[in-house]
Design a protein around this motif. Structure first.
Motif: not given
Length: 64
Positions: A7, A9, A30-31, A33, A54-55, A57
């Motif tokens: 990971i 980001h 957007t990157s 995580e 969108t990334s 988690q």
């Protein structure tokens, strides 16, 4: 063999006494995580703060 994905980001904001997360705080990120916002004083998070991530988690908000 390690099956944990790399990971790259991560955004860590810890112990900064942040009280409010504004709508556009992470705009264009957007990157991202992982976001760690623990050990602050967060009372308000705008409902659209995490839109477009969108990334994303993992989001950690404990100790607020």
């Amino acid at each position: 063999m390690n099956n944990v994905p790399e990971i790259h980001h991560v955004n860590q904001i810890m112990e900064e006494k942040i009280k409010k997360i504004h709508e556009y705080t992470f705009d264009g990120s957007t990157s991202l995580e992982i976001i760690w916002l623990y050990s602050n004083e967060i009372e308000i998070i705008h409902e659209n703060t995490f839109n477009g991530l969108t990334s994303l988690q993992i989001l950690r908000l404990e100790s607020n």
